[in-house]
Design an enzyme around this catalytic site. Structure first.
Site, PDB file in Angstrom:
ATOM      1  N   SER A 220       0.686  -1.169   0.026  1.00 38.94           N
ATOM      2  CA  SER A 220       0.142  -0.119  -0.092  1.00 38.94           C
ATOM      3  C   SER A 220       0.930   1.228   0.108  1.00 38.94           C
ATOM      4  CB  SER A 220      -0.982  -0.007   1.145  1.00 38.94           C
ATOM      5  OG  SER A 220      -1.703  -1.113   1.316  1.00 38.94           O
ATOM      6  N   GLY A 222      -0.258   4.554   0.089  1.00 37.11           N
ATOM      7  CA  GLY A 222      -1.078   5.659   0.610  1.00 37.11           C
ATOM      8  C   GLY A 222      -2.134   5.973  -0.512  1.00 37.11           C
ATOM      9  N   ALA A 223      -2.170   7.573  -0.797  1.00 36.36           N
ATOM     10  CA  ALA A 223      -2.683   8.161  -1.900  1.00 36.36           C
ATOM     11  C   ALA A 223      -2.433   7.993  -3.223  1.00 36.36           C
ATOM     12  CB  ALA A 223      -2.717   9.659  -1.563  1.00 36.36           C
ATOM     13  N   GLY A 225      -1.551   4.795  -4.502  1.00 35.26           N
ATOM     14  CA  GLY A 225      -2.102   3.618  -5.043  1.00 35.26           C
ATOM     15  C   GLY A 225      -1.428   2.327  -4.444  1.00 35.26           C
ATOM     16  N   GLY A 251      -6.286  -0.403   4.807  1.00 33.31           N
ATOM     17  CA  GLY A 251      -5.156  -1.281   4.255  1.00 33.31           C
ATOM     18  C   GLY A 251      -5.679  -2.848   4.461  1.00 33.31           C
ATOM     19  N   ASP A 252      -6.512  -2.954   5.738  1.00 33.17           N
ATOM     20  CA  ASP A 252      -7.149  -4.284   5.936  1.00 33.17           C
ATOM     21  C   ASP A 252      -8.210  -4.532   4.890  1.00 33.17           C
ATOM     22  OD1 ASP A 252      -5.499  -3.996   8.059  1.00 33.17           O
ATOM     23  OD2 ASP A 252      -7.115  -2.911   9.367  1.00 33.17           O
TER      24      ASP A 252
END
Length: 315
Positions: A220, A222-223, A225, A251-252
């Site tokens: 992951s 974040g913003a 992608g 993220g989960d």
């Protein structure tokens, strides 16, 4: 069925506040109480999609009883492991611009007998699982090698393992070759011991984790992608998000979407991105349902933008 393991679950209280003014009395505009912990959130997202999931977790005291009650109310089968210490309670303060301030308690210390009981309960349910998702930090009393032992036992039983943890626990488990690991950018940088400034840096770090033993790396960013680096290819996925309300559990939700879609290939990555994008637009740690997903907003490509700078570089 997707089996989840959360060694250090929590009872999460989220308060939405107009602004976080230190030293002032804050009036919440909204509040939520949810069962928490990374594996718990994966189960909640799987259940929201109408799929069967079993959540294995140590529970103790009144907070533990409430966690089990809340999970059962969401259609999740709970396989509790009774422990002497009380399940931890966490607090999150969410501001209108998406800024989140979290206060996480440490949780109870597990004894050797409670640790073995946790492993035994996992073994009891592993045979029926398409995937086993092992998620989150380890509580006091469990050594960093605990996840490695869990992965080894699960593989001997023929199960596929997705691991979402960090630090020494992640590095110790890699030698047992988990099928999927899911770090965020900071955890990825920590694992390889160097900062990540671009998407290309993240790809190289994920490839390094594969040399350590990871089958696939779902990262992951974040913003920016998400990345999927596996033996069959490298893919980059992103989605347009109108407004971020809360990133708790995003993220989960992504991992749940990935596993529910088969756990491999660009289609699973697209599902992960759709679930993560939907989650950040919901309050607190609410997990998205199929109605919240917008697959049309998702783009997945094998033409990875290696030179793109990360919005939030990881160190």
């Amino acid at each position: 069925m997707i089996l989840t393991i959360t060694p250090n679950p929590s009872l999460d209280r989220t308060y939405e506040v107009p602004a976080l003014d230190r030293g002032e009395v804050l009036r919440a505009t909204a509040e939520r109480m949810d069962p928490g912990g990374k594996g718990v959130n994966v189960s909640r997202a799987v259940a929201a999609a109408g799929r069967r999931t079993v959540a294995v977790l140590p529970l103790g005291g009144a907070p533990g009883a409430l966690v089990a009650e809340l999970l059962a109310g969401q259609g999740i089968e709970v396989a509790p492991v009774p422990v002497a210490g009380a399940t931890r309670s966490n607090i999150a303060l969410a501001e209108p611009d998406g800024t989140l301030t979290k206060i996480n308690a440490s949780g109870p210390e597990l004894t050797a007998a409670e640790s073995e009981s946790l492993l035994s309960t996992i073994r009891t349910h592993a045979g029926a699982a398409a995937w086993i998702a092992c998620c989150g930090s380890l509580p006091r009393g469990l050594a960093p090698e605990w996840y490695a032992e869990l992965v080894a036992r699960a593989h001997r039983a023929g199960a596929r393992i997705a691991l979402d943890t960090s630090g020494p626990s992640l590095l110790a488990a890699l030698r047992e070759r988990p099928d999927v690991v899911k770090p965020n950018a900071e955890e990825l940088a920590q694992a390889v011991g160097r900062p990540l400034a671009t998407v290309g840096d993240a790809v190289k770090a994920a490839e390094e984790l594969r040399t350590y033993g990871a089958g696939s790396v779902l990262a992951s960013l974040g913003a920016d992608g998400q990345l999927l680096v596996s033996g069959t290819g490298t893919y980059f996925g992103s989605a347009a998000v109108a407004a971020v309300r809360s990133n708790v559990g995003a993220g989960d939700a992504s991992l749940a979407g990935f596993l529910a879609a088969g756990g491999e290939g660009p289609e699973a990555l697209a599902s992960a991105v759709a679930h993560g994008a939907a989650a950040v637009q919901l309050p607190g740690s609410v997990m998205p349902s199929p109605a919240d997903l917008d697959p049309s907003a998702v783009t997945v490509t094998a033409d990875v933008p290696l030179d793109r700078p990360l919005t939030e570089p990881a160190s």
